[in-house]
Design a protein around this motif. Structure first.
Motif, PDB file in Angstrom:
ATOM      1  N   GLU A  28      30.009 -22.707  -0.324  1.00 40.15           N
ATOM      2  CA  GLU A  28      31.071 -23.718  -0.311  1.00 40.15           C
ATOM      3  C   GLU A  28      30.482 -25.120  -0.170  1.00 40.15           C
ATOM      4  O   GLU A  28      30.891 -26.060  -0.879  1.00 40.15           O
ATOM      5  CB  GLU A  28      32.041 -23.431   0.835  1.00 40.15           C
ATOM      6  N   GLU A  29      29.519 -25.252   0.729  1.00 39.15           N
ATOM      7  CA  GLU A  29      28.880 -26.559   0.928  1.00 39.15           C
ATOM      8  C   GLU A  29      28.159 -27.002  -0.338  1.00 39.15           C
ATOM      9  O   GLU A  29      28.218 -28.176  -0.733  1.00 39.15           O
ATOM     10  CB  GLU A  29      27.900 -26.488   2.097  1.00 39.15           C
ATOM     11  N   ALA A  30      27.466 -26.059  -0.996  1.00 38.81           N
ATOM     12  CA  ALA A  30      26.706 -26.399  -2.198  1.00 38.81           C
ATOM     13  C   ALA A  30      27.616 -26.873  -3.327  1.00 38.81           C
ATOM     14  O   ALA A  30      27.296 -27.834  -4.035  1.00 38.81           O
ATOM     15  CB  ALA A  30      25.880 -25.203  -2.649  1.00 38.81           C
ATOM     16  N   THR A  31      28.755 -26.208  -3.507  1.00 37.17           N
ATOM     17  CA  THR A  31      29.658 -26.630  -4.581  1.00 37.17           C
ATOM     18  C   THR A  31      30.247 -28.018  -4.291  1.00 37.17           C
ATOM     19  O   THR A  31      30.431 -28.825  -5.208  1.00 37.17           O
ATOM     20  CB  THR A  31      30.795 -25.612  -4.784  1.00 37.17           C
ATOM     21  N   GLN A  32      30.511 -28.304  -3.028  1.00 36.48           N
ATOM     22  CA  GLN A  32      31.005 -29.632  -2.669  1.00 36.48           C
ATOM     23  C   GLN A  32      29.951 -30.692  -2.970  1.00 36.48           C
ATOM     24  O   GLN A  32      30.248 -31.763  -3.531  1.00 36.48           O
ATOM     25  CB  GLN A  32      31.386 -29.676  -1.186  1.00 36.48           C
ATOM     26  N   LEU A  33      28.705 -30.393  -2.617  1.00 40.65           N
ATOM     27  CA  LEU A  33      27.619 -31.350  -2.872  1.00 40.65           C
ATOM     28  C   LEU A  33      27.341 -31.511  -4.359  1.00 40.65           C
ATOM     29  O   LEU A  33      26.898 -32.575  -4.797  1.00 40.65           O
ATOM     30  CB  LEU A  33      26.352 -30.908  -2.132  1.00 40.65           C
ATOM     31  N   MET A  34      27.614 -30.471  -5.146  1.00 40.91           N
ATOM     32  CA  MET A  34      27.462 -30.605  -6.595  1.00 40.91           C
ATOM     33  C   MET A  34      28.363 -31.716  -7.119  1.00 40.91           C
ATOM     34  O   MET A  34      27.964 -32.512  -7.980  1.00 40.91           O
ATOM     35  CB  MET A  34      27.817 -29.283  -7.287  1.00 40.91           C
ATOM     36  N   ARG A  35      29.577 -31.784  -6.615  1.00 39.28           N
ATOM     37  CA  ARG A  35      30.516 -32.820  -7.067  1.00 39.28           C
ATOM     38  C   ARG A  35      30.024 -34.217  -6.682  1.00 39.28           C
ATOM     39  O   ARG A  35      30.313 -35.199  -7.370  1.00 39.28           O
ATOM     40  CB  ARG A  35      31.906 -32.575  -6.500  1.00 39.28           C
ATOM     41  N   GLU A  36      29.283 -34.291  -5.605  1.00 40.40           N
ATOM     42  CA  GLU A  36      28.769 -35.580  -5.157  1.00 40.40           C
ATOM     43  C   GLU A  36      27.501 -35.988  -5.903  1.00 40.40           C
ATOM     44  O   GLU A  36      27.076 -37.145  -5.801  1.00 40.40           O
ATOM     45  CB  GLU A  36      28.494 -35.533  -3.650  1.00 40.40           C
ATOM     46  N   THR A  37      26.888 -35.037  -6.626  1.00 37.81           N
ATOM     47  CA  THR A  37      25.637 -35.339  -7.341  1.00 37.81           C
ATOM     48  C   THR A  37      25.779 -35.204  -8.850  1.00 37.81           C
ATOM     49  O   THR A  37      24.789 -35.056  -9.556  1.00 37.81           O
ATOM     50  CB  THR A  37      24.498 -34.420  -6.841  1.00 37.81           C
ATOM     51  N   ILE A  38      27.011 -35.238  -9.359  1.00 40.70           N
ATOM     52  CA  ILE A  38      27.229 -35.230 -10.807  1.00 40.70           C
ATOM     53  C   ILE A  38      26.460 -36.402 -11.423  1.00 40.70           C
ATOM     54  O   ILE A  38      26.468 -37.508 -10.890  1.00 40.70           O
ATOM     55  CB  ILE A  38      28.728 -35.326 -11.144  1.00 40.70           C
TER      56      ILE A  38
END
Length: 253
Positions: free
Chosen positions: A137-147
């Motif tokens: 869950e944390e990784a998918t959230q951080l993916m959105r922040e690193t697009i």
């Protein structure tokens, strides 16, 4: 340092056949893997190991060298060996050399990773260890922040798959996934470096990860398998298509 008085109970008896160094390293490895020697704890000295097993110091030294080679202990000249936490670092180094050596090896390694991760996703859906799901869950959230940030996005991608391994609750699978990090990093970076990649492409990648997460979180084994397969078909295999022109330092066919 391990209490010398406890050393007799620390190691299992050596098997009666085989090379002495192999037998000694296997006995010590058993103590390391079963937690009788904790990460960071100092092992007995070469001399103490030699006395414990009734062997010479050169054989004890060779046994320790074997354990250091597979990443179970850390050795430094003039100091006692220390136990290391179990991890996939040796595998990661090997796969790193392999995938950077040629496009053929990269394709083979990624094919192997796809087979392995399909099973991992299914087991993760069966067991749903909370720590692993939280990491996904944390990784998918951080993916959105690193697009649009290839380096940061790649690290989030790797963290997601490590979380999937943790969701199985299986320590050996966790080590295996850590060992696959070099393959995943090479593939993810190739995919992210495509000159025609749009923001929508990045968002589709995140959506595929979220589909895997949702299936695992719901305990839907078949959906987890289908989701990870779809992820590979859309992302990893597409990235290998552009690997034929790897640029400076990339893998060559």
């Amino acid at each position: 340092m391990i209490d010398k008085r406890k050393s007799e109970a620390l190691f299992e008896a050596m098997p009666p056949t085989g090379r002495l160094a192999d037998a000694v390293s296997q006995s010590i490895a058993g103590a390391l893997l079963e937690g009788r020697i904790a990460p960071g704890e100092a092992l007995p000295s070469e001399g103490e190991i030699a006395r414990e097993f009734g062997i010479s110091k050169p054989i004890a030294r060779e046994a320790l060298r074997q354990l250091a080679g597979v990443g179970l202990i850390h050795t430094q000249q003039g100091k006692v060996a220390r136990a290391k936490a179990l991890n996939g670092e040796p595998l990661d180094r090997f796969y790193g050399y392999a995938v950077r050596s040629s496009l053929k090896r990269l394709r083979e390694a990624n094919e192997m990773r796809r087979v392995v991760e399909t099973g991992i996703a299914q087991l993760a859906a069966e067991r749903r260890a909370p720590e692993g799901i939280a990491r996904m869950e944390e990784a998918t959230q951080l993916m959105r922040e690193t697009i649009l940030e290839p380096g940061g996005f790649t690290e989030c991608d790797i963290a997601f798959h490590l979380g999937m391994a943790a969701a199985t609750g299986n320590s050996m699978i966790k080590v295996q996934m850590e060992g696959l990090g070099s393959i995943q990093r090479e593939v993810s970076e190739l995919f992210s470096r495509r000159s025609n990649r749009t923001k929508a492409d990045w968002e589709h990648t995140i959506a595929r990860h979220e589909a895997v997460l949702e299936a695992i979180r719901a305990g839907a084994v078949e959906a987890a398998r289908a989701s990870i397969e779809a992820h590979y078909e859309a992302a990893d295999l597409a990235s290998l298509e552009v690997a034929g022109d790897p640029g400076p330092g990339g893998p060559r066919a």
